[in-house]
Design a protein around this motif. Sequence first.
Motif, PDB file in Angstrom:
ATOM      1  N   ASP A  54      -2.203  -8.660  11.918  1.00 27.19           N
ATOM      2  CA  ASP A  54      -1.656  -9.867  11.287  1.00 27.19           C
ATOM      3  C   ASP A  54      -2.230  -9.978   9.877  1.00 27.19           C
ATOM      4  OD1 ASP A  54      -1.287 -12.541  10.370  1.00 27.19           O
ATOM      5  OD2 ASP A  54      -1.162 -13.273  12.433  1.00 27.19           O
ATOM      6  N   GLU A  55      -1.351  -9.919   8.894  1.00 26.18           N
ATOM      7  CA  GLU A  55      -1.794  -9.921   7.503  1.00 26.18           C
ATOM      8  C   GLU A  55      -2.569 -11.191   7.140  1.00 26.18           C
ATOM      9  OE1 GLU A  55       0.033  -8.155   3.379  1.00 26.18           O
ATOM     10  OE2 GLU A  55       1.391  -8.692   4.997  1.00 26.18           O
ATOM     11  N   ASN A  77      -2.620   2.609  19.120  1.00 25.24           N
ATOM     12  CA  ASN A  77      -1.571   2.176  18.197  1.00 25.24           C
ATOM     13  C   ASN A  77      -2.021   1.015  17.329  1.00 25.24           C
ATOM     14  OD1 ASN A  77       0.153   4.164  19.122  1.00 25.24           O
ATOM     15  ND2 ASN A  77       1.163   2.835  20.597  1.00 25.24           N
ATOM     16  N   THR A  78      -2.756   0.080  17.904  1.00 25.69           N
ATOM     17  CA  THR A  78      -3.285  -1.036  17.119  1.00 25.69           C
ATOM     18  C   THR A  78      -4.244  -0.522  16.060  1.00 25.69           C
ATOM     19  OG1 THR A  78      -3.042  -2.588  18.953  1.00 25.69           O
ATOM     20  CG2 THR A  78      -4.615  -3.181  17.219  1.00 25.69           C
ATOM     21  N   ASN A  79      -5.154   0.340  16.454  1.00 25.72           N
ATOM     22  CA  ASN A  79      -6.129   0.880  15.503  1.00 25.72           C
ATOM     23  C   ASN A  79      -5.446   1.662  14.382  1.00 25.72           C
ATOM     24  OD1 ASN A  79      -8.282  -0.226  16.924  1.00 25.72           O
ATOM     25  ND2 ASN A  79      -8.488   1.573  18.223  1.00 25.72           N
ATOM     26  N   ILE A  80      -4.445   2.425  14.732  1.00 23.42           N
ATOM     27  CA  ILE A  80      -3.703   3.203  13.734  1.00 23.42           C
ATOM     28  C   ILE A  80      -3.012   2.270  12.740  1.00 23.42           C
ATOM     29  CG2 ILE A  80      -1.685   4.701  13.432  1.00 23.42           C
ATOM     30  CD1 ILE A  80      -2.600   6.011  16.193  1.00 23.42           C
ATOM     31  N   MET A  81      -2.351   1.231  13.258  1.00 28.08           N
ATOM     32  CA  MET A  81      -1.663   0.289  12.367  1.00 28.08           C
ATOM     33  C   MET A  81      -2.642  -0.446  11.465  1.00 28.08           C
ATOM     34  SD  MET A  81       1.760  -1.379  14.053  1.00 28.08           S
ATOM     35  CE  MET A  81       1.099  -2.945  14.263  1.00 28.08           C
ATOM     36  N   VAL A  82      -3.730  -0.929  12.033  1.00 30.99           N
ATOM     37  CA  VAL A  82      -4.746  -1.623  11.245  1.00 30.99           C
ATOM     38  C   VAL A  82      -5.289  -0.697  10.152  1.00 30.99           C
ATOM     39  CG1 VAL A  82      -7.056  -2.652  11.313  1.00 30.99           C
ATOM     40  CG2 VAL A  82      -5.397  -3.214  13.098  1.00 30.99           C
ATOM     41  N   GLY A  83      -5.567   0.542  10.521  1.00 32.37           N
ATOM     42  CA  GLY A  83      -6.087   1.502   9.553  1.00 32.37           C
ATOM     43  C   GLY A  83      -5.132   1.765   8.408  1.00 32.37           C
ATOM     44  N   GLN A  84      -3.864   1.908   8.719  1.00 38.75           N
ATOM     45  CA  GLN A  84      -2.873   2.150   7.669  1.00 38.75           C
ATOM     46  C   GLN A  84      -2.708   0.932   6.763  1.00 38.75           C
ATOM     47  OE1 GLN A  84       0.561   4.929   8.818  1.00 38.75           O
ATOM     48  NE2 GLN A  84      -0.039   4.021  10.772  1.00 38.75           N
ATOM     49  N   ILE A  85      -2.709  -0.258   7.340  1.00 40.44           N
ATOM     50  CA  ILE A  85      -2.618  -1.483   6.537  1.00 40.44           C
ATOM     51  C   ILE A  85      -3.798  -1.547   5.570  1.00 40.44           C
ATOM     52  CG2 ILE A  85      -2.775  -4.012   6.618  1.00 40.44           C
ATOM     53  CD1 ILE A  85      -1.219  -3.809   9.344  1.00 40.44           C
ATOM     54  N   ALA A  86      -5.002  -1.320   6.098  1.00 40.88           N
ATOM     55  CA  ALA A  86      -6.213  -1.415   5.272  1.00 40.88           C
ATOM     56  C   ALA A  86      -6.231  -0.356   4.173  1.00 40.88           C
ATOM     57  CB  ALA A  86      -7.454  -1.290   6.151  1.00 40.88           C
ATOM     58  N   LYS A  87      -5.915   0.880   4.547  1.00 40.03           N
ATOM     59  CA  LYS A  87      -6.012   2.001   3.595  1.00 40.03           C
ATOM     60  C   LYS A  87      -4.894   1.985   2.553  1.00 40.03           C
ATOM     61  CE  LYS A  87      -6.136   7.028   3.335  1.00 40.03           C
ATOM     62  NZ  LYS A  87      -7.410   7.643   3.162  1.00 40.03           N
ATOM     63  N   PHE A  88      -3.673   1.786   3.004  1.00 45.29           N
ATOM     64  CA  PHE A  88      -2.541   1.963   2.102  1.00 45.29           C
ATOM     65  C   PHE A  88      -2.050   0.676   1.438  1.00 45.29           C
ATOM     66  CE2 PHE A  88      -2.200   5.576   5.123  1.00 45.29           C
ATOM     67  CZ  PHE A  88      -2.557   6.567   4.228  1.00 45.29           C
ATOM     68  N   LEU A  89      -2.127  -0.460   2.133  1.00 43.17           N
ATOM     69  CA  LEU A  89      -1.675  -1.713   1.521  1.00 43.17           C
ATOM     70  C   LEU A  89      -2.776  -2.404   0.731  1.00 43.17           C
ATOM     71  CD1 LEU A  89       0.587  -3.315   4.296  1.00 43.17           C
ATOM     72  CD2 LEU A  89       1.280  -2.033   2.264  1.00 43.17           C
ATOM     73  N   LYS A  91      -5.931  -0.924   0.061  1.00 42.07           N
ATOM     74  CA  LYS A  91      -6.792   0.044  -0.629  1.00 42.07           C
ATOM     75  C   LYS A  91      -8.274  -0.162  -0.319  1.00 42.07           C
ATOM     76  CE  LYS A  91      -3.115   1.468  -2.916  1.00 42.07           C
ATOM     77  NZ  LYS A  91      -2.189   2.253  -2.178  1.00 42.07           N
ATOM     78  N   VAL A  92      -8.580  -0.481   0.930  1.00 39.74           N
ATOM     79  CA  VAL A  92      -9.980  -0.614   1.343  1.00 39.74           C
ATOM     80  C   VAL A  92     -10.620   0.771   1.188  1.00 39.74           C
ATOM     81  CG1 VAL A  92     -11.530  -1.173   3.255  1.00 39.74           C
ATOM     82  CG2 VAL A  92      -9.432  -2.513   2.916  1.00 39.74           C
ATOM     83  N   PRO A  93     -11.753   0.853   0.483  1.00 41.78           N
ATOM     84  CA  PRO A  93     -12.356   2.162   0.176  1.00 41.78           C
ATOM     85  C   PRO A  93     -12.742   3.001   1.397  1.00 41.78           C
ATOM     86  CG  PRO A  93     -13.316   0.461  -1.215  1.00 41.78           C
ATOM     87  CD  PRO A  93     -12.448  -0.240  -0.211  1.00 41.78           C
ATOM     88  N   LYS A  94     -13.260   2.366   2.438  1.00 44.09           N
ATOM     89  CA  LYS A  94     -13.685   3.118   3.625  1.00 44.09           C
ATOM     90  C   LYS A  94     -13.015   2.508   4.849  1.00 44.09           C
ATOM     91  CE  LYS A  94     -18.089   4.361   1.644  1.00 44.09           C
ATOM     92  NZ  LYS A  94     -19.526   4.371   1.740  1.00 44.09           N
ATOM     93  N   VAL A  95     -12.205   3.311   5.517  1.00 47.47           N
ATOM     94  CA  VAL A  95     -11.491   2.869   6.712  1.00 47.47           C
ATOM     95  C   VAL A  95     -11.718   3.902   7.807  1.00 47.47           C
ATOM     96  CG1 VAL A  95      -9.231   2.348   7.719  1.00 47.47           C
ATOM     97  CG2 VAL A  95      -9.716   1.700   5.341  1.00 47.47           C
ATOM     98  N   VAL A  96     -12.174   3.436   8.973  1.00 43.76           N
ATOM     99  CA  VAL A  96     -12.391   4.315  10.120  1.00 43.76           C
ATOM    100  C   VAL A  96     -11.708   3.694  11.332  1.00 43.76           C
ATOM    101  CG1 VAL A  96     -14.094   5.427  11.621  1.00 43.76           C
ATOM    102  CG2 VAL A  96     -14.632   5.052   9.207  1.00 43.76           C
ATOM    103  N   VAL A  97     -10.932   4.515  12.048  1.00 43.41           N
ATOM    104  CA  VAL A  97     -10.250   4.018  13.241  1.00 43.41           C
ATOM    105  C   VAL A  97     -10.619   4.871  14.448  1.00 43.41           C
ATOM    106  CG1 VAL A  97      -8.327   3.063  11.926  1.00 43.41           C
ATOM    107  CG2 VAL A  97      -8.138   5.366  12.824  1.00 43.41           C
TER     108      VAL A  97
END
Length: 134
Positions: A54-55, A77-89, A91-97
């Motif tokens: 949830d944004e 699937n939740t972790n993957i979605m959260v990771g993509q939101i953080a990394k690509f939308l 631009k969080v510097p460090k994202v681990v899922v």
Amino acid sequence: MKIIIVGCGRVGSKMAIELFNAGNDVCLIDRNPLAFDKLLNNFGGRMIVGTGTDEDVLINAGIEEADALISVAKGDNTNIMVGQIAKFLYKVPKVVVRIVDPKSKKFYQEEIGLTCYCPTEVSCSSYIGLLGVN
């Protein structure tokens, strides 16, 4: 560091306590308010009831200024979605899922560029190492 952790299970709660005690600004997100009971009185960071996909929840957690995000929710699937939101939308510097399925982990790490932790692979390697088998 400003760190967001999605998922307050055994792993998320332990990481939150350790990272907070090390002097980090930690915000923990879980959709189950009872999950925060694991923290007892050992955690002085922020806790938000909601889902990491949830944004509005992520913005409330401070994703726009976050240095790192770790997603250890129950489902891959939740972790993957959260990771993509953080990394690509955001631009969080460090994202681990955390991704339990090794095939999914390989794809999302190699093809999508997420930093993934696969407990299945780590457990297998550890057990084989303990057996002393090559």
